[in-house]
Design a protein around this motif. Sequence first.
Motif, PDB file in Angstrom:
ATOM      1  N   TYR A 168      -5.443 -48.689  -9.802  1.00 50.09           N
ATOM      2  CA  TYR A 168      -5.994 -50.012  -9.516  1.00 50.09           C
ATOM      3  C   TYR A 168      -5.183 -51.129 -10.175  1.00 50.09           C
ATOM      4  CZ  TYR A 168      -7.755 -49.749 -14.311  1.00 50.09           C
ATOM      5  OH  TYR A 168      -7.836 -49.638 -15.673  1.00 50.09           O
ATOM      6  N   ARG A 169      -4.184 -50.776 -10.977  1.00 48.87           N
ATOM      7  CA  ARG A 169      -3.451 -51.779 -11.757  1.00 48.87           C
ATOM      8  C   ARG A 169      -2.296 -52.331 -10.920  1.00 48.87           C
ATOM      9  NH1 ARG A 169      -2.779 -47.830 -16.858  1.00 48.87           N
ATOM     10  NH2 ARG A 169      -1.961 -46.595 -15.122  1.00 48.87           N
ATOM     11  N   THR A 170      -2.518 -53.488 -10.346  1.00 46.50           N
ATOM     12  CA  THR A 170      -1.541 -54.086  -9.435  1.00 46.50           C
ATOM     13  C   THR A 170      -0.860 -55.317 -10.015  1.00 46.50           C
ATOM     14  OG1 THR A 170      -3.292 -55.396  -8.386  1.00 46.50           O
ATOM     15  CG2 THR A 170      -2.796 -53.234  -7.421  1.00 46.50           C
ATOM     16  N   SER A 171      -1.133 -55.630 -11.265  1.00 41.44           N
ATOM     17  CA  SER A 171      -0.492 -56.768 -11.925  1.00 41.44           C
ATOM     18  C   SER A 171      -0.478 -56.508 -13.426  1.00 41.44           C
ATOM     19  CB  SER A 171      -1.250 -58.062 -11.626  1.00 41.44           C
ATOM     20  OG  SER A 171      -2.494 -58.071 -12.326  1.00 41.44           O
ATOM     21  N   PRO A 172       0.374 -57.199 -14.171  1.00 36.92           N
ATOM     22  CA  PRO A 172       0.390 -57.017 -15.633  1.00 36.92           C
ATOM     23  C   PRO A 172      -0.959 -57.286 -16.280  1.00 36.92           C
ATOM     24  CG  PRO A 172       2.350 -58.201 -14.924  1.00 36.92           C
ATOM     25  CD  PRO A 172       1.461 -58.089 -13.721  1.00 36.92           C
ATOM     26  N   GLU A 173      -1.720 -58.204 -15.716  1.00 34.93           N
ATOM     27  CA  GLU A 173      -3.018 -58.550 -16.304  1.00 34.93           C
ATOM     28  C   GLU A 173      -3.998 -57.383 -16.270  1.00 34.93           C
ATOM     29  OE1 GLU A 173      -0.814 -62.128 -15.560  1.00 34.93           O
ATOM     30  OE2 GLU A 173      -1.276 -60.419 -14.252  1.00 34.93           O
ATOM     31  N   ASP A 174      -3.787 -56.428 -15.358  1.00 38.00           N
ATOM     32  CA  ASP A 174      -4.692 -55.282 -15.263  1.00 38.00           C
ATOM     33  C   ASP A 174      -4.563 -54.334 -16.448  1.00 38.00           C
ATOM     34  OD1 ASP A 174      -5.794 -56.079 -12.825  1.00 38.00           O
ATOM     35  OD2 ASP A 174      -4.175 -55.135 -11.677  1.00 38.00           O
ATOM     36  N   PHE A 175      -3.517 -54.502 -17.258  1.00 38.78           N
ATOM     37  CA  PHE A 175      -3.330 -53.665 -18.438  1.00 38.78           C
ATOM     38  C   PHE A 175      -3.959 -54.269 -19.688  1.00 38.78           C
ATOM     39  CE2 PHE A 175      -0.177 -52.036 -15.587  1.00 38.78           C
ATOM     40  CZ  PHE A 175      -0.062 -50.694 -15.907  1.00 38.78           C
ATOM     41  N   LEU A 176      -4.603 -55.412 -19.549  1.00 38.47           N
ATOM     42  CA  LEU A 176      -5.162 -56.097 -20.706  1.00 38.47           C
ATOM     43  C   LEU A 176      -6.550 -55.585 -21.072  1.00 38.47           C
ATOM     44  CD1 LEU A 176      -4.057 -59.768 -19.922  1.00 38.47           C
ATOM     45  CD2 LEU A 176      -2.804 -57.951 -21.094  1.00 38.47           C
ATOM     46  N   THR A 177      -7.103 -54.699 -20.258  1.00 42.21           N
ATOM     47  CA  THR A 177      -8.407 -54.103 -20.553  1.00 42.21           C
ATOM     48  C   THR A 177      -8.265 -52.590 -20.626  1.00 42.21           C
ATOM     49  OG1 THR A 177      -8.938 -54.054 -18.186  1.00 42.21           O
ATOM     50  CG2 THR A 177      -9.686 -55.970 -19.452  1.00 42.21           C
ATOM     51  N   LYS A 178      -9.270 -51.957 -21.161  1.00 48.70           N
ATOM     52  CA  LYS A 178      -9.269 -50.503 -21.323  1.00 48.70           C
ATOM     53  C   LYS A 178      -9.180 -49.818 -19.971  1.00 48.70           C
ATOM     54  CE  LYS A 178     -13.145 -48.530 -22.068  1.00 48.70           C
ATOM     55  NZ  LYS A 178     -14.434 -48.063 -22.604  1.00 48.70           N
ATOM     56  N   PRO A 179      -8.345 -48.755 -19.827  1.00 44.69           N
ATOM     57  CA  PRO A 179      -8.285 -48.031 -18.555  1.00 44.69           C
ATOM     58  C   PRO A 179      -9.650 -47.469 -18.160  1.00 44.69           C
ATOM     59  CG  PRO A 179      -6.453 -47.406 -19.977  1.00 44.69           C
ATOM     60  CD  PRO A 179      -7.370 -48.239 -20.811  1.00 44.69           C
ATOM     61  N   LYS A 180      -9.903 -47.403 -16.874  1.00 46.08           N
ATOM     62  CA  LYS A 180     -11.210 -46.989 -16.374  1.00 46.08           C
ATOM     63  C   LYS A 180     -11.538 -45.542 -16.717  1.00 46.08           C
ATOM     64  CE  LYS A 180     -11.365 -50.269 -12.531  1.00 46.08           C
ATOM     65  NZ  LYS A 180     -11.464 -50.465 -11.058  1.00 46.08           N
ATOM     66  N   TRP A 181     -10.512 -44.723 -16.974  1.00 47.12           N
ATOM     67  CA  TRP A 181     -10.745 -43.302 -17.251  1.00 47.12           C
ATOM     68  C   TRP A 181     -10.979 -43.007 -18.740  1.00 47.12           C
ATOM     69  CZ3 TRP A 181      -6.627 -45.103 -14.335  1.00 47.12           C
ATOM     70  CH2 TRP A 181      -5.475 -45.434 -15.060  1.00 47.12           C
ATOM     71  N   VAL A 182     -10.985 -44.061 -19.567  1.00 44.75           N
ATOM     72  CA  VAL A 182     -11.221 -43.876 -21.006  1.00 44.75           C
ATOM     73  C   VAL A 182     -12.659 -44.292 -21.306  1.00 44.75           C
ATOM     74  CG1 VAL A 182     -10.519 -44.518 -23.343  1.00 44.75           C
ATOM     75  CG2 VAL A 182      -8.795 -44.312 -21.531  1.00 44.75           C
ATOM     76  N   PRO A 183     -13.549 -43.347 -21.679  1.00 49.45           N
ATOM     77  CA  PRO A 183     -14.964 -43.664 -21.829  1.00 49.45           C
ATOM     78  C   PRO A 183     -15.351 -44.259 -23.175  1.00 49.45           C
ATOM     79  CG  PRO A 183     -14.625 -41.319 -22.159  1.00 49.45           C
ATOM     80  CD  PRO A 183     -13.287 -41.897 -21.800  1.00 49.45           C
ATOM     81  N   PHE A 184     -14.485 -44.164 -24.182  1.00 47.83           N
ATOM     82  CA  PHE A 184     -14.848 -44.638 -25.519  1.00 47.83           C
ATOM     83  C   PHE A 184     -14.089 -45.922 -25.872  1.00 47.83           C
ATOM     84  CE2 PHE A 184     -11.845 -41.047 -25.711  1.00 47.83           C
ATOM     85  CZ  PHE A 184     -10.710 -41.689 -26.199  1.00 47.83           C
ATOM     86  N   GLN A 185     -14.578 -46.598 -26.879  1.00 43.33           N
ATOM     87  CA  GLN A 185     -13.917 -47.810 -27.342  1.00 43.33           C
ATOM     88  C   GLN A 185     -12.582 -47.458 -27.979  1.00 43.33           C
ATOM     89  OE1 GLN A 185     -14.834 -51.026 -26.768  1.00 43.33           O
ATOM     90  NE2 GLN A 185     -16.360 -50.012 -25.459  1.00 43.33           N
ATOM     91  N   THR A 186     -11.571 -48.229 -27.657  1.00 40.46           N
ATOM     92  CA  THR A 186     -10.232 -47.937 -28.140  1.00 40.46           C
ATOM     93  C   THR A 186      -9.426 -49.228 -28.225  1.00 40.46           C
ATOM     94  OG1 THR A 186      -8.141 -46.846 -27.573  1.00 40.46           O
ATOM     95  CG2 THR A 186      -9.576 -47.421 -25.752  1.00 40.46           C
ATOM     96  N   PRO A 187      -8.476 -49.299 -29.148  1.00 37.85           N
ATOM     97  CA  PRO A 187      -7.644 -50.503 -29.247  1.00 37.85           C
ATOM     98  C   PRO A 187      -6.417 -50.461 -28.352  1.00 37.85           C
ATOM     99  CG  PRO A 187      -7.118 -49.043 -31.064  1.00 37.85           C
ATOM    100  CD  PRO A 187      -8.218 -48.369 -30.269  1.00 37.85           C
ATOM    101  N   ILE A 188      -6.353 -49.518 -27.379  1.00 41.75           N
ATOM    102  CA  ILE A 188      -5.103 -49.380 -26.635  1.00 41.75           C
ATOM    103  C   ILE A 188      -4.821 -50.460 -25.604  1.00 41.75           C
ATOM    104  CG2 ILE A 188      -5.167 -46.877 -26.936  1.00 41.75           C
ATOM    105  CD1 ILE A 188      -5.626 -46.724 -23.864  1.00 41.75           C
ATOM    106  N   PRO A 189      -5.792 -51.296 -25.156  1.00 42.77           N
ATOM    107  CA  PRO A 189      -5.398 -52.315 -24.180  1.00 42.77           C
ATOM    108  C   PRO A 189      -4.204 -53.132 -24.674  1.00 42.77           C
ATOM    109  CG  PRO A 189      -7.766 -52.241 -24.332  1.00 42.77           C
ATOM    110  CD  PRO A 189      -7.241 -51.347 -25.416  1.00 42.77           C
ATOM    111  N   PHE A 190      -3.312 -53.461 -23.748  1.00 44.45           N
ATOM    112  CA  PHE A 190      -2.074 -54.110 -24.115  1.00 44.45           C
ATOM    113  C   PHE A 190      -2.219 -55.623 -24.186  1.00 44.45           C
ATOM    114  CE2 PHE A 190      -0.724 -50.004 -22.559  1.00 44.45           C
ATOM    115  CZ  PHE A 190       0.281 -49.660 -23.447  1.00 44.45           C
TER     116      PHE A 190
END
Length: 473
Positions: A168-190
């Motif tokens: 679903y990530r069609t632009s750089p802005e789509d990487f600014l939130t947690k990936p949909k397949w990660v169910p727990f809180q994480t600091p990985i958003p870019f």
Amino acid sequence: MANIKEKNGEDGTKLHVAMFPWLAFGHLVPHLELSKIMVQKGHIVSFISTPRNIDRLLPRLPEDLSTAINFVKLPFPGHNKLPEDAEATIDVPFHLVSYLKIAFDGLKNPLTEFLESSKPDWLLQDFAPYWLPPIETESTRLGIKNGFFTAFNGASFGILKPSGFKEYRTSPEDFLTKPKWVPFQTPIPFRLFESKPIFEGLMHESTEGNIPDLDRSTGVIDGCDIIIVRSCNEYEAEWLGLIQELYGKPVIPVGVLPPKPEERFKNTDTWLSIKKWLDSRKPNSVVYVSFGSEAKPSQTELNAIALGLELSGLPFFWVLRTGRGPLDTEPLELPEGFEERTAERGMVWRGWVEQLRTLNHESIGLLLTHAGWSTMIEAVRFAKPMVMLAFVPDQGLNARVAEEKEIGYMIPRDETTGSFTKEDVAKSLRLVMEGEEGKVYRENVKDMKRVFGDMDQQDRYVDSFLDYLVAHR
């Protein structure tokens, strides 16, 4: 199952494992570390790479291990866009790495010939050879199992789209939130300045003849039998569990493969000169600055780093790398007068250093680092807190996970441009080195050292991994 250390080749439990890492020293060295451990435990290892890379790795080994490992030199086809002797990412500027990958794909035929003639029990491959799983499927008669051995940690899988999910990530802005397949809180958003190169480079490769890194990784993961991660449950159990759930394959942590500096170092003139300078400093007072062999700041960033070190007033030992290979036409330069102004408390070293020995010296108080996973493991191994300044996307991910665990502190940067100031650098260094607010980093890294530095505990991860390979070959 009996511990692998209690076995020997006579009862049929000796393995032949072939290792095939990507052509970057951040990948070559972890594969070599695991190879060393496997041969020390009585197994046969064929380490496959190009001639120049193997020649550069051999000095890292004691003589007995350099002969115990079977080094297989595949002729490197090269590319007309690359220097004649360029066989690793360290040899070329960033914009030419895609041509190195195209040349790497030219190893397909000689590697196939080796596999057919040697018939290893297992092949452990890296992210790049997306063309390997079909070869191995064709060669099932040889009985070769294959595993994807990643030199990165488990959290790095967060960026990879698992099978069964739509991209679903069609632009750089789509990487600014947690990936949909990660169910727990994480600091990985870019951050936005990180997501742009991910979107443009990893997902939309523009060099003709090359394919995006995410497609390479997907091909390897989809075709492998197991996923092997250089990590441990004590650091990221939730990620390791999620990877297995998402990919439906065994995920085996092999431990962090902590370094053992006493294995190979001698008292060279270079080390004695560095040691003399470090010995003259107070314990836990020196900032060790190293951005690895791959990262290259821009000239503006280098200026901010240098002037920030100067502004901090702290002693420093800086291993400075100013360019990447002979075709890098923009070598970096320190600000005018910097070395003269800081000569009383700082040393700039332009050659190779024994990083493990340097980190282990009592005068080193913290590491200013690019947050490469191998370097982070080394820092924690010797209980050195980190101030982190990432230059490529996976490093930013590593840094945020480490900051969440409060073993390192990220230098504040503009979310859009990634810029930072000399004041940001100086304030961050003083905070972690001596500030009350930074005490948590200095203490927590000591606790994490009890995990990364517990050689017996880490060794048990390798034993469990080898037990699996023996049982499922």
